[in-house]
Motif scaffolding. Structure first.
Motif, short mmCIF file in Angstrom:
data_model
loop_
_atom_site.label_atom_id
_atom_site.label_comp_id
_atom_site.label_asym_id
_atom_site.label_seq_id
_atom_site.Cartn_x
_atom_site.Cartn_y
_atom_site.Cartn_z
N GLU A 1 84.52 18.48 -18.84
CA GLU A 1 85.75 17.69 -18.80
C GLU A 1 86.88 18.51 -18.17
O GLU A 1 87.84 18.91 -18.84
N THR A 2 86.74 18.79 -16.91
CA THR A 2 87.75 19.56 -16.20
C THR A 2 87.96 18.96 -14.82
O THR A 2 87.03 18.44 -14.20
N TRP A 3 89.21 19.02 -14.38
CA TRP A 3 89.54 18.51 -13.04
C TRP A 3 89.40 19.61 -11.98
O TRP A 3 89.58 19.36 -10.81
N ASN A 4 89.10 20.81 -12.42
CA ASN A 4 88.98 21.93 -11.49
C ASN A 4 87.53 22.04 -11.01
O ASN A 4 86.65 22.44 -11.76
N PRO A 5 87.26 21.68 -9.75
CA PRO A 5 85.87 21.71 -9.26
C PRO A 5 85.27 23.11 -9.27
O PRO A 5 84.05 23.26 -9.29
N LEU A 6 86.11 24.15 -9.27
CA LEU A 6 85.61 25.52 -9.29
C LEU A 6 85.08 25.92 -10.65
O LEU A 6 84.44 26.97 -10.79
N LYS A 7 85.33 25.09 -11.67
CA LYS A 7 84.88 25.42 -13.03
C LYS A 7 83.79 24.47 -13.53
O LYS A 7 83.40 24.55 -14.69
N LEU A 8 83.31 23.62 -12.65
CA LEU A 8 82.27 22.67 -13.06
C LEU A 8 80.96 23.37 -13.41
O LEU A 8 80.14 22.81 -14.15
N HIS A 9 80.75 24.59 -12.91
CA HIS A 9 79.50 25.29 -13.18
C HIS A 9 79.40 25.73 -14.64
O HIS A 9 78.33 26.12 -15.10
N TYR A 10 80.51 25.65 -15.37
CA TYR A 10 80.46 26.00 -16.80
C TYR A 10 79.82 24.91 -17.64
O TYR A 10 79.44 25.14 -18.78
N GLN A 11 79.71 23.72 -17.10
CA GLN A 11 79.20 22.59 -17.88
C GLN A 11 77.75 22.83 -18.30
O GLN A 11 76.90 23.19 -17.49
N LEU A 12 77.47 22.63 -19.58
CA LEU A 12 76.10 22.67 -20.07
C LEU A 12 75.52 21.27 -19.95
O LEU A 12 76.03 20.34 -20.57
#
Length: 293
Positions: free
Chosen positions: A154-165
């Motif tokens: 649940e983030t709008w930052n595409p650079l942090k999408l890799h954190y999603q489990l």
């Protein structure tokens, strides 16, 4: 994050009267199961890594949310995803892997303090180890609320999408299949096929439900710091995941009303004040603050 601030009261319609005979027969078994968990109350205790088969907080919350015969959670439940991520943070803290940054001269609020890796020793659980790896390698550190959002995607930052489990519920269900609690089936829903995980070991789920019920009924102590930390976390996170009502559905009217009254007492506690008391777990109260702010 809207999913953290919007919680409903439950998933199912409570049956006004239901037999508790089967659960009563398992009272002694449930008590025996409670004993080994007492050692897990310490932040430094690593007994959660025991080879003895037991359920993690995530597995317990998912099991409460699963429909027994259908083998899937309610399609209307949009809270369980973030709730399961909160479970991961508390589980890692109870196992001595995570902690909040120490308070300085000027005390920060729970939600302003960063999550730090205390130990990177493997837990033996793939999901927990994956989350721990993200937290350890992230600099600068993030807060509890940020990690719940990042691990949920649940983030709008595409650079942090890799954190999603990803596929967390499916992976947890497979863990429960391996532990002999669920089975795996395929169901056809007209336009698509879906893998489901119906309940096969009803005894384990009934012991879980009985444990939650007793915590706010027969074994109620009216002091969260005298409760087992894992059980306290389960009540909070089951509520945040919108599945706690499922545990109370079989209760009679008077028992149900009393159980809900005591749960409300817990929900009305101030996390900041509770986190400063003796023998507390700051991560637990930080996660509670993230869901109740």
């Amino acid at each position: 994050m809207t999913s953290l601030s919007q919680r409903s009261s439950g998933l199912v319609q409570r049956r006004p009267e239901a037999s508790r005979t089967a659960a009563d027969k398992e009272r002694e078994v449930g008590r025996e199961e409670q004993e080994p968990r007492r050692g897990e109350e310490s932040d430094h205790d690593d007994s959660g890594d025991s080879k003895e088969t037991r359920l993690t907080l995530m597995e317990e919350v998912l099991l409460l949310g699963l429909k027994d015969r259908e083998g899937y959670t309610s399609f209307w439940n949009d809270c369980i995803s973030s709730g399961l991520r909160g479970c991961m943070l508390i589980e890692l803290a109870l196992r001595g892997r995570l902690q909040l940054e120490p308070c300085g001269v000027r005390r920060k609020s729970l939600l302003a303090r960063k999550v730090l890796c205390k130990s990177d020793a493997p837990t033996g659980d793939v999901l927990l180890d994956e989350a721990l790896k993200h937290i350890k390698e992230t600099q600068p550190p993030e807060t509890v609320q940020s990690w719940i959002e990042l691990l949920s995607g649940e983030t709008w930052n595409p650079l942090k999408l890799h954190y999603q489990l990803r596929n967390v519920r499916e992976r947890l269900a497979k863990n429960l299949v391996e532990k002999g609690v669920l089975t795996t089936e395929k169901q056809n829903f007209l336009l698509f096929d879906m893998t489901t995980h119906p309940l096969t070991n009803n005894n384990i789920k009934q012991r879980l439900i009985k444990k939650v019920q007793e915590a706010v009924l027969e074994k109620w102590v009216n002091d969260p710091h005298r409760m087992d930390k894992r059980l306290l976390a389960l009540i909070f996170l089951a509520h945040s995941s919108d599945v706690l009502e499922n545990a109370f559905a079989p209760l009679l009217d008077e028992q149900y009303d009393l159980a809900m009254k005591r749960v409300r007492q817990l929900l009305e506690l101030e996390p900041e004040a509770e986190s400063m008391k003796v023998n507390t777990n700051e991560m637990l109260w930080a996660v509670v603050a993230a869901f109740t702010k």
